[in-house]
Design an enzyme around this catalytic site. Structure first.
Site, PDB file in Angstrom:
ATOM      1  N   PHE A  11      40.836  40.813  41.881  1.00 24.44           N
ATOM      2  CA  PHE A  11      41.145  39.518  42.473  1.00 24.44           C
ATOM      3  C   PHE A  11      41.691  39.697  43.885  1.00 24.44           C
ATOM      4  O   PHE A  11      42.462  40.627  44.149  1.00 24.44           O
ATOM      5  CB  PHE A  11      42.221  38.786  41.666  1.00 24.44           C
ATOM      6  CG  PHE A  11      41.740  38.076  40.446  1.00 24.44           C
ATOM      7  CD1 PHE A  11      41.307  36.754  40.507  1.00 24.44           C
ATOM      8  CD2 PHE A  11      41.733  38.714  39.208  1.00 24.44           C
ATOM      9  CE1 PHE A  11      40.879  36.081  39.379  1.00 24.44           C
ATOM     10  CE2 PHE A  11      41.305  38.056  38.067  1.00 24.44           C
ATOM     11  CZ  PHE A  11      40.871  36.737  38.152  1.00 24.44           C
ATOM     12  N   ASP A  12      41.335  38.789  44.767  1.00 22.28           N
ATOM     13  CA  ASP A  12      42.079  38.587  45.999  1.00 22.28           C
ATOM     14  C   ASP A  12      43.371  37.863  45.611  1.00 22.28           C
ATOM     15  O   ASP A  12      43.451  37.248  44.542  1.00 22.28           O
ATOM     16  CB  ASP A  12      41.244  37.756  46.968  1.00 22.28           C
ATOM     17  CG  ASP A  12      41.975  37.420  48.245  1.00 22.28           C
ATOM     18  OD1 ASP A  12      42.593  38.328  48.839  1.00 22.28           O
ATOM     19  OD2 ASP A  12      41.939  36.245  48.645  1.00 22.28           O
TER      20      ASP A  12
END
Length: 229
Positions: A11-12
Protein backbone atom coordinates in the site's frame (compact mmCIF):
# COMPACT_ATOMS: atom_id res chain seq x y z
CA UNK A 1 -8.87 -9.74 -12.13
CA UNK A 2 -6.80 -12.82 -11.40
CA UNK A 3 -5.25 -12.50 -7.97
CA UNK A 4 -5.00 -16.17 -7.02
CA UNK A 5 -1.19 -15.94 -7.03
CA UNK A 6 -1.03 -12.85 -4.78
CA UNK A 7 0.53 -13.33 -1.35
CA UNK A 8 1.80 -9.81 -0.63
CA UNK A 9 -0.01 -6.48 -0.90
CA UNK A 10 1.88 -3.18 -0.92
CA UNK A 11 0.00 0.00 0.00
CA UNK A 12 0.90 3.62 -0.47
CA UNK A 13 0.24 5.65 2.70
CA UNK A 14 -0.65 9.29 1.96
CA UNK A 15 -3.84 9.83 -0.06
CA UNK A 16 -4.45 6.05 -0.05
CA UNK A 17 -4.91 5.03 3.60
CA UNK A 18 -4.03 8.24 5.46
CA UNK A 19 -6.25 11.19 4.48
CA UNK A 20 -3.49 13.68 3.80
CA UNK A 21 -5.70 16.53 2.60
CA UNK A 22 -8.01 16.46 5.63
CA UNK A 23 -5.19 16.12 8.16
CA UNK A 24 -3.19 18.79 6.36
CA UNK A 25 -6.05 21.27 6.43
CA UNK A 26 -6.47 20.78 10.18
CA UNK A 27 -2.75 21.40 10.77
CA UNK A 28 -2.82 24.64 8.77
CA UNK A 29 -6.03 25.73 10.48
CA UNK A 30 -4.31 25.39 13.84
CA UNK A 31 -1.33 27.47 12.65
CA UNK A 32 -3.41 30.22 11.06
CA UNK A 33 -5.86 30.58 13.95
CA UNK A 34 -2.94 30.95 16.33
CA UNK A 35 -0.67 33.33 14.40
CA UNK A 36 -2.26 34.39 11.10
CA UNK A 37 -5.94 35.02 11.81
CA UNK A 38 -6.32 37.06 8.63
CA UNK A 39 -5.74 33.95 6.48
CA UNK A 40 -8.85 31.90 5.69
CA UNK A 41 -7.74 28.29 5.87
CA UNK A 42 -10.09 27.08 3.12
CA UNK A 43 -8.78 29.77 0.74
CA UNK A 44 -5.22 28.72 1.44
CA UNK A 45 -5.96 25.01 1.06
CA UNK A 46 -7.63 25.59 -2.32
CA UNK A 47 -4.32 26.92 -3.61
CA UNK A 48 -2.11 24.60 -1.58
CA UNK A 49 -3.47 21.21 -2.68
CA UNK A 50 -2.55 21.42 -6.39
CA UNK A 51 0.71 23.25 -5.63
CA UNK A 52 1.70 20.60 -3.10
CA UNK A 53 0.88 17.83 -5.58
CA UNK A 54 3.05 19.46 -8.24
CA UNK A 55 5.90 19.96 -5.76
CA UNK A 56 5.70 16.31 -4.77
CA UNK A 57 5.76 15.30 -8.46
CA UNK A 58 8.95 17.30 -8.91
CA UNK A 59 10.40 15.86 -5.70
CA UNK A 60 9.69 12.23 -6.59
CA UNK A 61 11.35 12.81 -9.97
CA UNK A 62 14.42 14.39 -8.28
CA UNK A 63 13.74 17.84 -9.74
CA UNK A 64 13.72 19.56 -6.32
CA UNK A 65 15.14 18.73 -2.89
CA UNK A 66 13.35 17.89 0.35
CA UNK A 67 14.03 21.40 1.63
CA UNK A 68 12.78 23.01 -1.60
CA UNK A 69 9.60 20.94 -1.42
CA UNK A 70 8.84 22.09 2.13
CA UNK A 71 9.53 25.75 1.29
CA UNK A 72 8.16 26.05 -2.24
CA UNK A 73 4.76 24.54 -1.55
CA UNK A 74 4.15 27.24 1.07
CA UNK A 75 5.78 30.15 -0.78
CA UNK A 76 3.86 29.45 -3.99
CA UNK A 77 0.59 29.07 -2.07
CA UNK A 78 1.03 32.40 -0.31
CA UNK A 79 1.99 33.99 -3.64
CA UNK A 80 -1.23 32.62 -5.18
CA UNK A 81 -3.17 34.36 -2.40
CA UNK A 82 -1.15 37.58 -2.88
CA UNK A 83 -0.21 37.30 0.78
CA UNK A 84 3.12 38.89 1.66
CA UNK A 85 5.11 36.85 4.17
CA UNK A 86 8.79 36.68 5.08
CA UNK A 87 11.08 33.74 4.35
CA UNK A 88 11.63 33.39 8.11
CA UNK A 89 7.89 33.03 8.73
CA UNK A 90 7.52 30.52 5.91
CA UNK A 91 10.25 28.38 7.43
CA UNK A 92 8.57 28.64 10.83
CA UNK A 93 5.23 27.56 9.36
CA UNK A 94 6.96 24.68 7.55
CA UNK A 95 8.34 23.41 10.85
CA UNK A 96 5.06 23.89 12.73
CA UNK A 97 3.16 22.15 9.95
CA UNK A 98 5.33 19.02 10.15
CA UNK A 99 5.01 19.05 13.94
CA UNK A 100 1.21 19.41 13.91
CA UNK A 101 0.45 17.24 10.86
CA UNK A 102 0.41 13.93 12.71
CA UNK A 103 -1.71 15.21 15.61
CA UNK A 104 -4.72 14.46 13.40
CA UNK A 105 -4.87 11.01 11.84
CA UNK A 106 -8.01 10.67 9.80
CA UNK A 107 -8.01 7.67 7.49
CA UNK A 108 -9.98 7.14 4.32
CA UNK A 109 -13.38 5.57 4.80
CA UNK A 110 -13.07 1.79 4.93
CA UNK A 111 -9.32 1.75 5.60
CA UNK A 112 -9.41 -0.20 8.86
CA UNK A 113 -12.20 -2.49 7.66
CA UNK A 114 -10.32 -3.48 4.53
CA UNK A 115 -7.04 -3.98 6.41
CA UNK A 116 -8.85 -6.22 8.90
CA UNK A 117 -10.24 -8.15 5.96
CA UNK A 118 -6.92 -8.51 4.12
CA UNK A 119 -4.54 -9.18 7.00
CA UNK A 120 -5.55 -12.83 7.65
CA UNK A 121 -5.19 -13.64 3.94
CA UNK A 122 -2.07 -11.73 2.85
CA UNK A 123 1.12 -10.16 4.11
CA UNK A 124 0.65 -6.40 4.03
CA UNK A 125 3.34 -3.78 3.44
CA UNK A 126 3.78 -0.04 2.85
CA UNK A 127 5.87 1.75 0.24
CA UNK A 128 5.97 5.52 0.73
CA UNK A 129 7.89 8.50 -0.62
CA UNK A 130 7.17 10.42 2.56
CA UNK A 131 9.86 11.48 5.00
CA UNK A 132 10.72 8.57 7.31
CA UNK A 133 10.22 10.22 10.71
CA UNK A 134 6.92 11.81 9.67
CA UNK A 135 5.55 8.62 8.11
CA UNK A 136 6.49 6.62 11.19
CA UNK A 137 4.51 9.03 13.37
CA UNK A 138 1.51 8.84 11.04
CA UNK A 139 1.52 5.05 11.11
CA UNK A 140 1.92 4.84 14.87
CA UNK A 141 -0.54 7.62 15.76
CA UNK A 142 -3.17 6.18 13.42
CA UNK A 143 -2.69 2.68 14.94
CA UNK A 144 -1.74 1.20 11.56
CA UNK A 145 1.56 -0.40 12.53
CA UNK A 146 0.10 -3.76 13.53
CA UNK A 147 -1.24 -4.42 10.06
CA UNK A 148 2.04 -4.24 8.15
CA UNK A 149 4.93 -6.68 8.00
CA UNK A 150 7.34 -4.19 6.41
CA UNK A 151 7.50 -0.45 5.75
CA UNK A 152 9.68 0.86 2.95
CA UNK A 153 10.30 4.58 2.62
CA UNK A 154 12.31 6.42 0.01
CA UNK A 155 14.96 7.46 2.50
CA UNK A 156 15.75 3.81 3.25
CA UNK A 157 15.69 2.78 -0.40
CA UNK A 158 17.70 5.77 -1.59
CA UNK A 159 15.23 6.47 -4.41
CA UNK A 160 11.58 7.43 -4.72
CA UNK A 161 8.62 5.92 -6.52
CA UNK A 162 8.29 5.54 -9.52
CA UNK A 163 11.93 4.39 -9.61
CA UNK A 164 11.89 0.59 -9.87
CA UNK A 165 14.71 0.33 -7.32
CA UNK A 166 12.36 1.20 -4.45
CA UNK A 167 10.01 -1.62 -5.46
CA UNK A 168 12.92 -4.05 -5.69
CA UNK A 169 14.04 -2.89 -2.25
CA UNK A 170 10.54 -3.42 -0.82
CA UNK A 171 10.23 -6.89 -2.38
CA UNK A 172 13.56 -7.94 -0.90
CA UNK A 173 12.61 -6.57 2.50
CA UNK A 174 9.29 -8.44 2.32
CA UNK A 175 11.01 -11.62 1.10
CA UNK A 176 8.58 -12.02 -1.76
CA UNK A 177 8.51 -11.92 -5.56
CA UNK A 178 7.09 -9.58 -8.18
CA UNK A 179 4.80 -12.31 -9.45
CA UNK A 180 3.16 -12.69 -6.03
CA UNK A 181 2.79 -8.98 -5.27
CA UNK A 182 0.40 -6.14 -6.01
CA UNK A 183 0.64 -2.39 -5.33
CA UNK A 184 -2.30 -0.19 -4.33
CA UNK A 185 -1.99 3.58 -4.47
CA UNK A 186 -3.52 6.88 -5.51
CA UNK A 187 -0.65 8.28 -7.58
CA UNK A 188 -1.01 7.04 -11.13
CA UNK A 189 2.60 7.80 -12.06
CA UNK A 190 4.39 6.83 -8.86
CA UNK A 191 2.27 3.93 -7.57
CA UNK A 192 0.59 2.38 -10.59
CA UNK A 193 2.98 2.88 -13.48
CA UNK A 194 5.91 2.67 -11.10
CA UNK A 195 4.80 -0.75 -9.90
CA UNK A 196 3.85 -2.01 -13.35
CA UNK A 197 7.20 -0.94 -14.81
CA UNK A 198 8.93 -2.74 -11.93
CA UNK A 199 7.05 -5.95 -12.75
CA UNK A 200 4.36 -5.89 -10.05
CA UNK A 201 0.62 -5.83 -10.60
CA UNK A 202 -1.16 -2.65 -9.48
CA UNK A 203 -4.56 -1.26 -8.52
CA UNK A 204 -5.24 2.46 -8.87
CA UNK A 205 -7.11 3.95 -5.90
CA UNK A 206 -8.98 6.47 -8.02
CA UNK A 207 -10.84 8.27 -5.24
CA UNK A 208 -10.90 11.48 -7.30
CA UNK A 209 -12.37 9.57 -10.27
CA UNK A 210 -9.81 10.69 -12.80
CA UNK A 211 -10.22 9.51 -16.38
CA UNK A 212 -7.91 6.54 -17.02
CA UNK A 213 -7.86 3.71 -19.52
CA UNK A 214 -10.04 0.71 -18.76
CA UNK A 215 -6.91 -1.40 -19.17
CA UNK A 216 -5.88 -0.37 -15.66
CA UNK A 217 -7.36 -1.96 -12.55
CA UNK A 218 -8.97 0.71 -10.40
CA UNK A 219 -11.22 1.21 -7.40
CA UNK A 220 -13.07 4.29 -6.19
CA UNK A 221 -13.46 3.21 -2.54
CA UNK A 222 -11.11 1.09 -0.44
CA UNK A 223 -13.81 -1.48 0.33
CA UNK A 224 -13.98 -2.31 -3.37
CA UNK A 225 -10.73 -4.23 -2.82
CA UNK A 226 -12.88 -6.98 -1.30
CA UNK A 227 -14.17 -7.78 -4.77
CA UNK A 228 -10.67 -8.58 -6.01
CA UNK A 229 -8.56 -9.76 -3.08
Amino acid sequence: MNTTNITDIFFDLDHTLWDFDKNSEMAFDRIFKTKYQEIVTQDFIKEYIPINQECWRLYQNDKITHQELRYNRLKFSFDALNYVISEENILEIANDYIEFLTDNNYLFDGAIEVLEYLKPKYKLHIITNGFAHVQEKKINNASLGGYFSTITNSELAGVKKPNSIIFDYALKLANTSKENSIMIGDDFEADVNGALNAGLDAIFFNEKRLAVSENYKQIYHLLELKKYL
